[in-house]
Design a protein around this motif. Sequence first.
Motif, short mmCIF file in Angstrom:
data_model
loop_
_atom_site.label_atom_id
_atom_site.label_comp_id
_atom_site.label_asym_id
_atom_site.label_seq_id
_atom_site.Cartn_x
_atom_site.Cartn_y
_atom_site.Cartn_z
N ARG A 23 0.81 -1.22 0.00
CA ARG A 23 0.00 0.00 0.00
C ARG A 23 0.85 1.27 0.00
O ARG A 23 0.40 2.33 -0.42
CB ARG A 23 -0.95 0.03 1.22
CG ARG A 23 -2.05 -1.02 1.26
CD ARG A 23 -2.82 -1.16 -0.03
NE ARG A 23 -3.43 0.07 -0.48
CZ ARG A 23 -3.40 0.49 -1.75
NH1 ARG A 23 -2.76 -0.20 -2.68
NH2 ARG A 23 -3.98 1.61 -2.08
N SER A 24 2.07 1.19 0.52
CA SER A 24 2.90 2.40 0.62
C SER A 24 3.94 2.47 -0.48
O SER A 24 4.65 3.46 -0.59
CB SER A 24 3.58 2.44 1.98
OG SER A 24 4.52 1.40 2.08
N ILE A 53 13.15 4.02 15.42
CA ILE A 53 12.24 3.33 16.36
C ILE A 53 12.87 2.02 16.82
O ILE A 53 12.88 1.69 18.00
CB ILE A 53 10.87 3.06 15.67
CG1 ILE A 53 10.18 4.38 15.33
CG2 ILE A 53 9.99 2.19 16.56
CD1 ILE A 53 8.91 4.21 14.50
N LEU B 8 -0.48 4.74 0.86
CA LEU B 8 -0.15 4.98 2.26
C LEU B 8 1.20 5.68 2.34
O LEU B 8 2.11 5.37 1.58
CB LEU B 8 -0.11 3.63 2.97
CG LEU B 8 0.14 3.60 4.46
CD1 LEU B 8 -1.01 4.21 5.24
CD2 LEU B 8 0.32 2.14 4.90
N PRO B 10 4.75 6.07 3.26
CA PRO B 10 5.70 5.02 3.67
C PRO B 10 6.23 5.22 5.08
O PRO B 10 6.59 4.24 5.74
CB PRO B 10 6.82 5.12 2.63
CG PRO B 10 6.64 6.41 1.94
CD PRO B 10 5.20 6.77 2.05
N ILE B 11 6.26 6.46 5.57
CA ILE B 11 6.76 6.69 6.94
C ILE B 11 5.81 6.03 7.94
O ILE B 11 6.24 5.35 8.87
CB ILE B 11 6.90 8.20 7.23
CG1 ILE B 11 8.03 8.77 6.36
CG2 ILE B 11 7.18 8.45 8.71
CD1 ILE B 11 8.29 10.25 6.53
N ALA B 13 3.75 3.50 7.24
CA ALA B 13 3.85 2.05 7.02
C ALA B 13 5.07 1.48 7.74
O ALA B 13 4.99 0.49 8.46
CB ALA B 13 3.94 1.75 5.52
N LEU B 14 6.22 2.14 7.56
CA LEU B 14 7.45 1.61 8.14
C LEU B 14 7.48 1.77 9.66
O LEU B 14 8.04 0.92 10.36
CB LEU B 14 8.67 2.31 7.50
CG LEU B 14 9.33 1.55 6.35
CD1 LEU B 14 10.21 0.44 6.89
CD2 LEU B 14 8.31 0.94 5.40
N ALA B 15 6.84 2.84 10.18
CA ALA B 15 6.78 3.00 11.64
C ALA B 15 5.95 1.86 12.23
O ALA B 15 6.33 1.27 13.25
CB ALA B 15 6.17 4.35 11.99
N ILE B 17 5.48 -1.13 10.88
CA ILE B 17 6.25 -2.37 10.75
C ILE B 17 7.33 -2.42 11.83
O ILE B 17 7.58 -3.48 12.42
CB ILE B 17 6.87 -2.48 9.34
CG1 ILE B 17 5.76 -2.66 8.29
CG2 ILE B 17 7.84 -3.66 9.27
CD1 ILE B 17 6.24 -2.64 6.85
#
Lengths: 216, 165
Positions: A23-24, A53, B8, B10-11, B13-15, B17
């Motif tokens: 999706r991204s 993170i 979406l 990507p920031i 999405a990756l956060a 994940i």
Amino acid sequence: MTPIVECLVAFLFGSVAGLLMQRSRFCNTAALRDAIMFKTYRNTKAMLVAMMILTVGFTGFMSVGAGHPLQFDVGLNTFAGLFLFGIGMVLAGACTVSTWVKAGEGNIGALWALIFTFVGMFLFSLVWSASWWPPAPQTMTGQINAPALQLGFANAQTLQDKFGIPAIVFGLAQTAFLALLYRGILRRERAQHAEHEKHQREHQKKKAARAAAVEV
Amino acid sequence: MEFFRKTLDPIIALAAIAVLDIFMFLLMGAWTVGGGETMMTGLMAQAVLGDELDRIPFWSIVFPPHADYWKIYISLGMLFGAFVGAVASKEFYLRVPRHLSEWVLITIGGLLMGFGIRLAYICNVSTFFGLMPEMNLGGYLAMSGIIAGAWVGSLIYKKLLERDA
């Protein structure tokens, strides 16, 4: 956890990750390639955020001895292997993640890259069976092994053990460094944006001047 | 659903994940792809070669093939998740590279990726989302390697683009 439960948890994690990446349109290859070739940072920024993170999370839990960090010796092969990988991912236009994600979207090229990743791994197994290098996990010592070009094993946990400072302190230092990189990218993007707007304004002005000249 | 209509960030999405990856780290180990792919290679080689595989020590010493190795299922999950996402957002369709040169580049790229992962004992996902956050010495070696490699790869790629242009 039994192996079956582990496999189920892994599948669930993979499914969510795959869905979010589809999706991204996130791609690790693009995170490096676009920054190098096109000076665009959409994916690079996302990668940096994830790494920040994770650094806080992993080193935080490692401070109290929790988690399952990777454990194996590293050395020249670590650099050389990822160097070959870096060339390969740019040529193939996909990395280990995006090959799976793009294959799921119906990209036959990505599937082809995946098949040849398997072939490359099999070829390496033949080379290893002749050279026995890099050392097999059973013969890893965790120490510097110069004849085998190995530097041993070190991570935030070993730093904590050695210096008596909690792993999270090192983690926060790394996070601060990554945050500086991120800020640098934002500045660069702002500069690019300003430059772009300047060009557009000049273009508009020239156009208006030309139109005025025609009218005269 | 809105989620399947818009791209979406990507920031985000990756956060998301990354948070899930912390749970993975606590339960089994950080997100990785290369290990599972190696196991799949071993299982496929075993299916084709049978007992002949014993003649290649790598598969008995470094990576004895096991189908219940959890890392395999991360990759299969990603394939499944991406498929669901693509179908739900009507983005699933077969894309086939059109030029022979693309097929050649993908083949060489795939071979280099597979060979490189095994030489390093690590893949790029583990580098970014496992080794680096664990502050493993190998993370810094791998990161330098992949940036240098991506730079060389980009040079090659640019040369090829200019030649085609």
